[in-house]
Design a protein around this motif. Sequence first.
Motif, short mmCIF file in Angstrom:
data_model
loop_
_atom_site.label_atom_id
_atom_site.label_comp_id
_atom_site.label_asym_id
_atom_site.label_seq_id
_atom_site.Cartn_x
_atom_site.Cartn_y
_atom_site.Cartn_z
N ILE A 134 0.86 -1.18 0.00
CA ILE A 134 0.00 0.00 0.00
C ILE A 134 0.90 1.24 0.00
N THR A 135 0.53 2.25 -0.78
CA THR A 135 1.25 3.52 -0.73
C THR A 135 0.35 4.58 -0.08
N ALA A 136 0.97 5.58 0.52
CA ALA A 136 0.22 6.68 1.12
C ALA A 136 0.97 7.97 0.88
N THR A 137 0.23 9.01 0.52
CA THR A 137 0.81 10.35 0.42
C THR A 137 0.18 11.21 1.50
N LEU A 138 1.02 11.92 2.24
CA LEU A 138 0.56 12.77 3.33
C LEU A 138 1.14 14.17 3.14
N SER A 139 0.33 15.17 3.46
CA SER A 139 0.80 16.55 3.46
C SER A 139 0.44 17.16 4.80
N VAL A 140 1.42 17.83 5.42
CA VAL A 140 1.21 18.41 6.75
C VAL A 140 1.72 19.84 6.76
N SER A 141 0.98 20.72 7.42
CA SER A 141 1.42 22.09 7.61
C SER A 141 0.69 22.70 8.79
N ASP A 142 1.43 23.52 9.57
CA ASP A 142 0.78 24.30 10.62
C ASP A 142 0.70 25.77 10.23
N SER A 143 0.84 26.04 8.92
CA SER A 143 0.81 27.42 8.41
C SER A 143 -0.08 27.55 7.18
N ILE A 144 -1.05 26.64 7.03
CA ILE A 144 -2.02 26.69 5.92
C ILE A 144 -3.42 26.81 6.52
N VAL A 145 -4.17 27.80 6.05
CA VAL A 145 -5.57 27.94 6.48
C VAL A 145 -6.40 26.91 5.72
N SER A 146 -7.06 26.02 6.46
CA SER A 146 -7.71 24.88 5.80
C SER A 146 -8.68 24.20 6.75
N PRO A 147 -9.73 23.55 6.20
CA PRO A 147 -10.59 22.69 7.02
C PRO A 147 -10.16 21.23 7.00
N TRP A 148 -9.08 20.91 6.25
CA TRP A 148 -8.75 19.51 5.98
C TRP A 148 -7.71 18.97 6.95
N SER A 149 -8.18 18.59 8.11
CA SER A 149 -7.35 17.93 9.11
C SER A 149 -8.27 17.10 9.99
N TRP A 150 -7.70 16.10 10.66
CA TRP A 150 -8.51 15.29 11.57
C TRP A 150 -9.11 16.15 12.67
N GLU A 151 -8.33 17.13 13.13
CA GLU A 151 -8.81 17.99 14.22
C GLU A 151 -10.09 18.70 13.83
N MET A 152 -10.16 19.23 12.61
CA MET A 152 -11.31 20.00 12.16
C MET A 152 -12.50 19.12 11.75
N THR A 153 -12.22 17.95 11.21
CA THR A 153 -13.28 17.16 10.58
C THR A 153 -13.86 16.06 11.46
N SER A 154 -13.15 15.65 12.51
CA SER A 154 -13.60 14.49 13.30
C SER A 154 -14.56 14.85 14.42
N LYS A 155 -14.64 16.15 14.75
CA LYS A 155 -15.48 16.59 15.88
C LYS A 155 -15.05 15.91 17.19
N GLU A 156 -13.76 15.65 17.29
CA GLU A 156 -13.22 14.89 18.41
C GLU A 156 -12.99 15.76 19.64
N HIS A 157 -12.65 17.03 19.41
CA HIS A 157 -12.29 17.92 20.52
C HIS A 157 -12.99 19.26 20.28
N PRO A 158 -13.84 19.70 21.21
CA PRO A 158 -14.66 20.90 20.98
C PRO A 158 -13.86 22.19 20.83
N ILE A 159 -12.57 22.18 21.15
CA ILE A 159 -11.77 23.39 20.99
C ILE A 159 -11.63 23.77 19.52
N TYR A 160 -11.79 22.78 18.62
CA TYR A 160 -11.71 23.03 17.18
C TYR A 160 -13.11 23.18 16.60
#
Length: 348
Positions: free
Chosen positions: A223-249
């Motif tokens: 299996i191959t996987a491509t990942l992109s990570v940044s703490d300086s991009i304005v975006s909704p595409w992260s587990w923090e934003m999309t999973s509703k796991e932690h109400p701080i996000y």
Amino acid sequence: MSEVNLAILGCGLVGKRHVEAIKETDGINLTDIIEHDPTSLVGFNKSQDIKIHNNLEEYLIQNQPDGMIISTPTVMHLEQSLICLEKKIPLLIEKPIAINSLEAFQIVKKSEETNTPVLIGQHRRHNNIAKIGKKIISDGAIGEVRSIQATCWFYKPDHYFNSAPWRKQKGAGPIYVNLIHDIDLLRYFCGDVKSVFAYGVPSKRGYENEDVASILLKFENDITATLSVSDSIVSPWSWEMTSKEHPIYHPVDNSCYLIGGSKGSLSLPDLSIWKHENQPDWWTPINRNSLSHDYIDPLVAQLQNFKDVITNNSEPLVTASEGAKSLKVIEAIHESISKNLMISIQNI
């Protein structure tokens, strides 16, 4: 043992989240907090029946909790873990397990020698979304998994770094601090990583770390996987934003993982399965089936697992060995960036 008494070592941001999660978890009592920095306890509700201590070794002279949660800075994990394991105290160690894989495997070895369990705080595996996703993949519902795309983009404001200057220093970038969660979850879905190639871009804000990186993983099962990570991009595409796991996000209805198989694809965290009506064929309609799930706070589910480990000799969902292997992948990513080479990983 119907109830377990836990102690927390380190009461910073993560330690306080464990305090709150314990309140929501049946059968667990928080009896002690060991914290050497008084400022970490500012605003903490000391009216609760919890004793405060400032030295681990002094505390252990007269106390033996049923389990210990270690949520101190990572650099302290090895020494503190070895002290507790010598006393045969089961541990829940916050991620990452240690500052590097050599230290991590020392913890693994000590756990084995003392026959004392260690659970690593990669809490995403305890999320029902991850568990359902794992079952979909394992049951072959999307066929043979071929490839994964994962996005981990968000913007950390300047005050996040200014409030804790260590966040600007080498080793505190988004690969080490954030991506280790995504790496661990992909390993949960796909198994061990065989090789890594990565490219990183130095922080535009002048910090000592990367602020953008792209990574290509190859797993042992091809299996191959491509990942992109940044703490300086304005975006909704992260587990923090999309999973509703932690109400701080602030939550958004979107996905950050796309898992592609020979019979269908799965997007997460929205738990949508995509398939053609009959046989796989790009000229025929493709349909979406979105699954529902019951929400349980992953930190509470993690504590329930920890309690079962202590009382019923259950297996930790994330063992010390698993924590060490995920850390090895993170190290390989950094090595690939620094050497501009593909790095093979020898798993133990």
